[in-house]
Motif scaffolding. Sequence first.
Motif, PDB file in Angstrom:
ATOM      1  N   SER A  31      -3.233   6.366   4.549  1.00  0.00           N
ATOM      2  CA  SER A  31      -2.721   5.311   5.419  1.00  0.00           C
ATOM      3  C   SER A  31      -1.205   5.298   5.347  1.00  0.00           C
ATOM      4  O   SER A  31      -0.606   5.996   4.528  1.00  0.00           O
ATOM      5  N   PHE A  32      -0.597   4.514   6.216  1.00  0.00           N
ATOM      6  CA  PHE A  32       0.831   4.250   6.130  1.00  0.00           C
ATOM      7  C   PHE A  32       1.091   2.933   6.829  1.00  0.00           C
ATOM      8  O   PHE A  32       0.317   2.487   7.672  1.00  0.00           O
ATOM      9  N   THR A  33       2.173   2.293   6.431  1.00  0.00           N
ATOM     10  CA  THR A  33       2.527   0.987   6.983  1.00  0.00           C
ATOM     11  C   THR A  33       3.970   1.042   7.455  1.00  0.00           C
ATOM     12  O   THR A  33       4.816   1.632   6.787  1.00  0.00           O
ATOM     13  N   VAL A  34       4.227   0.414   8.595  1.00  0.00           N
ATOM     14  CA  VAL A  34       5.587   0.321   9.108  1.00  0.00           C
ATOM     15  C   VAL A  34       5.900  -1.149   9.331  1.00  0.00           C
ATOM     16  O   VAL A  34       5.162  -1.843  10.033  1.00  0.00           O
ATOM     17  N   HIS A  35       6.955  -1.623   8.708  1.00  0.00           N
ATOM     18  CA  HIS A  35       7.421  -2.990   8.930  1.00  0.00           C
ATOM     19  C   HIS A  35       8.590  -2.934   9.896  1.00  0.00           C
ATOM     20  O   HIS A  35       9.578  -2.247   9.630  1.00  0.00           O
ATOM     21  N   HIS A  36       8.439  -3.605  11.022  1.00  0.00           N
ATOM     22  CA  HIS A  36       9.482  -3.646  12.048  1.00  0.00           C
ATOM     23  C   HIS A  36      10.301  -4.923  11.876  1.00  0.00           C
ATOM     24  O   HIS A  36       9.752  -6.015  11.885  1.00  0.00           O
ATOM     25  N   PHE A  37      11.598  -4.751  11.711  1.00  0.00           N
ATOM     26  CA  PHE A  37      12.531  -5.868  11.650  1.00  0.00           C
ATOM     27  C   PHE A  37      13.535  -5.705  12.780  1.00  0.00           C
ATOM     28  O   PHE A  37      13.671  -4.602  13.320  1.00  0.00           O
ATOM     29  N   PRO A  38      14.235  -6.752  13.158  1.00  0.00           N
ATOM     30  CA  PRO A  38      15.194  -6.633  14.268  1.00  0.00           C
ATOM     31  C   PRO A  38      16.255  -5.548  14.055  1.00  0.00           C
ATOM     32  O   PRO A  38      16.677  -4.910  15.009  1.00  0.00           O
ATOM     33  N   ASP A  39      16.636  -5.316  12.807  1.00  0.00           N
ATOM     34  CA  ASP A  39      17.701  -4.338  12.566  1.00  0.00           C
ATOM     35  C   ASP A  39      17.253  -3.102  11.800  1.00  0.00           C
ATOM     36  O   ASP A  39      18.062  -2.217  11.531  1.00  0.00           O
ATOM     37  N   SER A  40      15.967  -3.007  11.427  1.00  0.00           N
ATOM     38  CA  SER A  40      15.526  -1.826  10.685  1.00  0.00           C
ATOM     39  C   SER A  40      14.009  -1.701  10.700  1.00  0.00           C
ATOM     40  O   SER A  40      13.295  -2.646  11.034  1.00  0.00           O
ATOM     41  N   TRP A  41      13.547  -0.518  10.342  1.00  0.00           N
ATOM     42  CA  TRP A  41      12.131  -0.237  10.160  1.00  0.00           C
ATOM     43  C   TRP A  41      11.967   0.248   8.734  1.00  0.00           C
ATOM     44  O   TRP A  41      12.782   1.028   8.246  1.00  0.00           O
ATOM     45  N   PHE A  43       9.149   2.071   6.125  1.00  0.00           N
ATOM     46  CA  PHE A  43       7.893   2.808   6.054  1.00  0.00           C
ATOM     47  C   PHE A  43       7.353   2.782   4.633  1.00  0.00           C
ATOM     48  O   PHE A  43       8.112   2.897   3.672  1.00  0.00           O
ATOM     49  N   TYR A  44       6.047   2.663   4.513  1.00  0.00           N
ATOM     50  CA  TYR A  44       5.366   2.755   3.228  1.00  0.00           C
ATOM     51  C   TYR A  44       4.274   3.810   3.359  1.00  0.00           C
ATOM     52  O   TYR A  44       3.379   3.686   4.193  1.00  0.00           O
ATOM     53  N   ILE A  45       4.375   4.851   2.544  1.00  0.00           N
ATOM     54  CA  ILE A  45       3.379   5.918   2.535  1.00  0.00           C
ATOM     55  C   ILE A  45       2.803   5.948   1.121  1.00  0.00           C
ATOM     56  O   ILE A  45       3.532   6.225   0.170  1.00  0.00           O
ATOM     57  N   PRO A  46       1.521   5.641   0.951  1.00  0.00           N
ATOM     58  CA  PRO A  46       0.957   5.567  -0.400  1.00  0.00           C
ATOM     59  C   PRO A  46       0.918   6.921  -1.097  1.00  0.00           C
ATOM     60  O   PRO A  46       0.627   7.936  -0.483  1.00  0.00           O
ATOM     61  N   GLU A  47       1.272   6.910  -2.380  1.00  0.00           N
ATOM     62  CA  GLU A  47       1.191   8.089  -3.231  1.00  0.00           C
ATOM     63  C   GLU A  47       0.556   7.676  -4.544  1.00  0.00           C
ATOM     64  O   GLU A  47       1.125   6.866  -5.262  1.00  0.00           O
ATOM     65  N   GLN A  48      -0.584   8.217  -4.856  1.00  0.00           N
ATOM     66  CA  GLN A  48      -1.305   7.910  -6.086  1.00  0.00           C
ATOM     67  C   GLN A  48      -1.419   6.399  -6.291  1.00  0.00           C
ATOM     68  O   GLN A  48      -2.237   5.774  -5.673  1.00  0.00           O
ATOM     69  N   THR A  49      -0.560   5.810  -7.139  1.00  0.00           N
ATOM     70  CA  THR A  49      -0.682   4.390  -7.466  1.00  0.00           C
ATOM     71  C   THR A  49       0.496   3.562  -6.991  1.00  0.00           C
ATOM     72  O   THR A  49       0.570   2.377  -7.275  1.00  0.00           O
ATOM     73  N   LYS A  50       1.455   4.169  -6.290  1.00  0.00           N
ATOM     74  CA  LYS A  50       2.630   3.415  -5.857  1.00  0.00           C
ATOM     75  C   LYS A  50       2.953   3.719  -4.399  1.00  0.00           C
ATOM     76  O   LYS A  50       2.463   4.680  -3.834  1.00  0.00           O
ATOM     77  N   SER A  51       3.788   2.895  -3.832  1.00  0.00           N
ATOM     78  CA  SER A  51       4.232   3.079  -2.457  1.00  0.00           C
ATOM     79  C   SER A  51       5.640   2.502  -2.343  1.00  0.00           C
ATOM     80  O   SER A  51       5.815   1.293  -2.229  1.00  0.00           O
ATOM     81  N   ASP A  52       6.625   3.357  -2.420  1.00  0.00           N
ATOM     82  CA  ASP A  52       8.015   2.922  -2.339  1.00  0.00           C
ATOM     83  C   ASP A  52       8.446   2.800  -0.880  1.00  0.00           C
ATOM     84  O   ASP A  52       8.004   3.581  -0.032  1.00  0.00           O
ATOM     85  N   PRO A  53       9.324   1.853  -0.578  1.00  0.00           N
ATOM     86  CA  PRO A  53       9.812   1.727   0.804  1.00  0.00           C
ATOM     87  C   PRO A  53      10.690   2.914   1.166  1.00  0.00           C
ATOM     88  O   PRO A  53      11.480   3.399   0.350  1.00  0.00           O
ATOM     89  N   LEU A  54      10.538   3.397   2.391  1.00  0.00           N
ATOM     90  CA  LEU A  54      11.317   4.531   2.886  1.00  0.00           C
ATOM     91  C   LEU A  54      12.043   4.151   4.163  1.00  0.00           C
ATOM     92  O   LEU A  54      11.513   3.406   4.989  1.00  0.00           O
ATOM     93  N   THR A  55      13.221   4.699   4.344  1.00  0.00           N
ATOM     94  CA  THR A  55      13.932   4.540   5.607  1.00  0.00           C
ATOM     95  C   THR A  55      13.271   5.443   6.636  1.00  0.00           C
ATOM     96  O   THR A  55      12.510   6.351   6.268  1.00  0.00           O
ATOM     97  N   PRO A  56      13.550   5.257   7.916  1.00  0.00           N
ATOM     98  CA  PRO A  56      12.987   6.166   8.919  1.00  0.00           C
ATOM     99  C   PRO A  56      13.354   7.631   8.650  1.00  0.00           C
ATOM    100  O   PRO A  56      12.529   8.518   8.831  1.00  0.00           O
TER     101      PRO A  56
END
Length: 71
Positions: A31-41, A43-56
Amino acid sequence: MSQYTFHDEISLAVKAEELGREAMKLGLIPSFTVHHFPDSWIFYIPEQTKSDPLTPEEAYLKLKKLIATSS
């Protein structure tokens, strides 16, 4: 001559989202999650036991590499 599929931050984020969908279809990520904000997006891409926020940019590069290595 290469053809770019993005020209600004928004089109890059859209392309990263498309790569995320493709990676899911290929079974490379669950899976993956994208949080849309007015000034940024964000991305969260799960890896094993963690999911760090990523820039586009980070998400695009990570997903592109993941898809390329699976082929």
